[in-house]
Design an enzyme around this catalytic site. Structure first.
Site, PDB file in Angstrom:
ATOM      1  N   ALA A 178      -7.144   7.431 -11.962  1.00  0.00           N
ATOM      2  CA  ALA A 178      -6.720   6.058 -12.578  1.00  0.00           C
ATOM      3  C   ALA A 178      -8.021   5.258 -12.415  1.00  0.00           C
ATOM      4  O   ALA A 178      -8.315   4.653 -13.055  1.00  0.00           O
ATOM      5  CB  ALA A 178      -5.929   5.286 -11.347  1.00  0.00           C
TER       6      ALA A 178
ATOM      7  N   TYR B 106      -6.491   9.290  -7.851  1.00  0.00           N
ATOM      8  CA  TYR B 106      -7.121   7.234  -7.380  1.00  0.00           C
ATOM      9  C   TYR B 106      -8.553   7.609  -8.605  1.00  0.00           C
ATOM     10  O   TYR B 106      -8.456   6.899  -9.480  1.00  0.00           O
ATOM     11  CB  TYR B 106      -7.777   8.366  -5.859  1.00  0.00           C
ATOM     12  CG  TYR B 106      -8.506   6.439  -5.639  1.00  0.00           C
ATOM     13  CD1 TYR B 106      -7.890   5.930  -5.397  1.00  0.00           C
ATOM     14  CD2 TYR B 106      -9.624   6.671  -5.342  1.00  0.00           C
ATOM     15  CE1 TYR B 106      -8.411   4.317  -5.249  1.00  0.00           C
ATOM     16  CE2 TYR B 106     -10.602   5.918  -5.226  1.00  0.00           C
ATOM     17  CZ  TYR B 106      -9.726   4.463  -4.769  1.00  0.00           C
ATOM     18  OH  TYR B 106     -10.209   3.206  -4.430  1.00  0.00           O
TER      19      TYR B 106
HETATM   20  P1  NDP Z   1      -6.974  -3.239   0.702  1.00  0.00           P
HETATM   21  O1  NDP Z   1      -6.484  -2.429   0.738  1.00  0.00           O
HETATM   22  O2  NDP Z   1      -7.880  -4.056   2.053  1.00  0.00           O
HETATM   23  O3  NDP Z   1      -6.614  -4.370  -0.689  1.00  0.00           O
HETATM   24  C1  NDP Z   1      -6.046  -3.249  -1.237  1.00  0.00           C
HETATM   25  C2  NDP Z   1      -4.883  -4.276  -1.679  1.00  0.00           C
HETATM   26  O4  NDP Z   1      -4.238  -4.512  -2.795  1.00  0.00           O
HETATM   27  C3  NDP Z   1      -4.418  -5.266  -0.886  1.00  0.00           C
HETATM   28  O5  NDP Z   1      -4.048  -6.637  -1.251  1.00  0.00           O
HETATM   29  C4  NDP Z   1      -3.068  -5.156  -1.205  1.00  0.00           C
HETATM   30  O6  NDP Z   1      -1.870  -6.103  -1.474  1.00  0.00           O
HETATM   31  C5  NDP Z   1      -2.616  -5.209  -2.822  1.00  0.00           C
HETATM   32  N1  NDP Z   1      -2.295  -3.870  -2.400  1.00  0.00           N
HETATM   33  C6  NDP Z   1      -2.190  -2.487  -3.138  1.00  0.00           C
HETATM   34  N2  NDP Z   1      -0.423  -2.126  -3.356  1.00  0.00           N
HETATM   35  C7  NDP Z   1      -0.008  -3.240  -3.716  1.00  0.00           C
HETATM   36  C8  NDP Z   1       0.688  -3.384  -4.971  1.00  0.00           C
HETATM   37  N3  NDP Z   1       1.378  -2.426  -4.878  1.00  0.00           N
HETATM   38  N4  NDP Z   1       1.652  -4.315  -5.593  1.00  0.00           N
HETATM   39  C9  NDP Z   1       0.440  -4.982  -5.456  1.00  0.00           C
HETATM   40  N5  NDP Z   1      -0.541  -5.129  -4.516  1.00  0.00           N
HETATM   41  C10 NDP Z   1      -1.267  -4.354  -3.989  1.00  0.00           C
HETATM   42  O7  NDP Z   1      -8.443  -2.479   0.130  1.00  0.00           O
HETATM   43  P2  NDP Z   1      -9.779  -3.056  -0.328  1.00  0.00           P
HETATM   44  O8  NDP Z   1     -10.275  -3.931  -0.522  1.00  0.00           O
HETATM   45  O9  NDP Z   1     -10.488  -1.992   0.546  1.00  0.00           O
HETATM   46  O10 NDP Z   1      -9.783  -2.649  -1.800  1.00  0.00           O
HETATM   47  C11 NDP Z   1     -10.331  -2.874  -2.792  1.00  0.00           C
HETATM   48  C12 NDP Z   1     -10.237  -2.746  -4.541  1.00  0.00           C
HETATM   49  O11 NDP Z   1     -11.683  -1.720  -4.234  1.00  0.00           O
HETATM   50  C13 NDP Z   1      -8.972  -1.303  -4.547  1.00  0.00           C
HETATM   51  O12 NDP Z   1      -8.687  -1.386  -5.506  1.00  0.00           O
HETATM   52  C14 NDP Z   1     -10.256   0.082  -3.947  1.00  0.00           C
HETATM   53  O13 NDP Z   1      -9.448   0.718  -4.634  1.00  0.00           O
HETATM   54  C15 NDP Z   1     -10.779  -0.440  -4.256  1.00  0.00           C
HETATM   55  N6  NDP Z   1     -12.359   0.134  -4.072  1.00  0.00           N
HETATM   56  C16 NDP Z   1     -12.298  -0.064  -1.778  1.00  0.00           C
HETATM   57  C17 NDP Z   1     -13.549   0.971  -1.174  1.00  0.00           C
HETATM   58  C18 NDP Z   1     -13.543   0.650  -0.242  1.00  0.00           C
HETATM   59  O14 NDP Z   1     -14.587   1.871   0.143  1.00  0.00           O
HETATM   60  N7  NDP Z   1     -12.981  -0.358   0.806  1.00  0.00           N
HETATM   61  C19 NDP Z   1     -14.345   1.755  -2.186  1.00  0.00           C
HETATM   62  C20 NDP Z   1     -14.246   1.922  -3.590  1.00  0.00           C
HETATM   63  C21 NDP Z   1     -13.182   1.298  -3.974  1.00  0.00           C
HETATM   64  P3  NDP Z   1      -0.737  -5.910   0.557  1.00  0.00           P
HETATM   65  O15 NDP Z   1      -2.296  -5.826   0.873  1.00  0.00           O
HETATM   66  O16 NDP Z   1      -1.117  -7.735   0.630  1.00  0.00           O
HETATM   67  O17 NDP Z   1      -0.099  -6.103   0.176  1.00  0.00           O
END
Ligand code: NDP
Length: 252
Positions: free
Chosen positions: A165, A162
């Site tokens: 990336a 992670y």
């Molecule tokens: P969520 O798990 O709520 O959302 C993740 C999103 O990524 C979903 O919309 C999901 O789509 C999408 N996704 C995952 N895999 C795929 C795939 N193979 N193809 C297309 N879409 C995909 O996470 P957050 O909202 O918490 O996180 C959003 C971003 O922020 C991420 O990049 C995360 O790494 C980053 N982040 C989050 C933190 C936190 O504390 N929450 C901290 C630091 C960074 P679906 O559900 O429709 O499959």
């Protein structure tokens, strides 16, 4: 010396794609951009119903939005979707927010764990941003924002995949600005700390809170506000930055 004029601002309509708009932070970003008057494409990986709910909410507030679903780990699906999205008009804003983690100490990590995390967090940046760049360059305006993580700045046990990336996104962004800045396109990375969404399990959030000088989790709306600002004309001179939004976890 020739002077480059400031751009006249975003084109109308300003179309914005937010990957992972079905998730916690992504949905907040979609709402923020729609409130700013953009026509938002709310992307889902698997939960199209969640993206459609965000669209309904935006429309009920007189905003413009549509939903789309495609797997960011599938290069052919991304190419088809991006061609469909960029064919009628350029995309002016791309927020690559979708992401996932699949943690294990590197010594015990499976190759698939490494690859899947790199696919969605990093390789998908290429898949959604690259097809939109010529359109942004032609209209002399664009905003590219990658959602990274505090893990890219501090590292985190169990997250070599992670963190690699998410740090890779910053490497891509700082090179992209050298290619696109003169065409009115900015590219930045935002690096959230611990944000109160479903991605953070309860037990981890309690332990991790001790690491946050602010003493609380961040809100998705706070990340969205930062992304929203980076998309404005007022942010036209902020380019190639990784901006932490983490309650002081990784200062400087
Ligand atoms: P969520 O798990 O709520 O959302 C993740 C999103 O990524 C979903 O919309 C999901 O789509 C999408 N996704 C995952 N895999 C795929 C795939 N193979 N193809 C297309 N879409 C995909 O996470 P957050 O909202 O918490 O996180 C959003 C971003 O922020 C991420 O990049 C995360 O790494 C980053 N982040 C989050 C933190 C936190 O504390 N929450 C901290 C630091 C960074 P679906 O559900 O429709 O499959």
């Amino acid at each position: 010396m020739a002077r480059r004029r400031r751009s006249a601002g975003p084109p109308e309509p300003c179309r914005a794609l937010v990957t992972g708009g079905s998730g916690g932070i992504g949905a907040a970003i979609c709402r923020q951009l729609a409130t700013a008057g953009m026509s938002v494409i709310v992307h889902a990986g698997s939960r199209l119903d969640r993206a459609e709910a965000v669209v309904d909410e935006i429309r009920s507030n007189s905003g413009q939005a549509t939903a789309i679903q495609f797997d960011l780990a599938d290069g052919a699906a991304c190419a088809a979707a991006m061609s469909e999205l960029t064919e009628p008009a350029p995309l002016s804003v791309i927020v690559h927010n979708a992401g996932l983690h699949d943690d294990a100490p590197l010594a015990g990590m499976a190759a698939e764990q490494w690859q899947r995390v790199i696919e969605v967090n990093l390789n998908a940046f290429f898949r959604v941003v690259q097809p939109a760049l010529l359109g942004m360059a032609r209209q002399r305006w664009g905003r590219v924002i990658a959602v990274s993580s505090v893990a890219a700045r501090l590292g985190n046990r169990g997250q070599t995949n992670y963190a690699a990336a998410k740090a890779g996104l910053h490497g891509a962004v700082i090179s992209l600005v050298r290619e696109m800045a003169a065409r009115g396109v900015t590219a930045n990375t935002v690096a959230p700390g611990l944000i109160d969404t479903g991605m953070l399990e309860q037990e981890h959030s309690e332990q991790a809170l001790a690491l946050v000088p602010a003493g609380r989790l961040g809100q998705a709306s706070e990340v969205a506000a930062l992304v929203g600002f980076l998309c404005t004309e007022a942010a036209a001179y902020i380019n190639g930055q990784m901006i932490g939004i983490d309650g002081g976890m990784a200062p400087g």
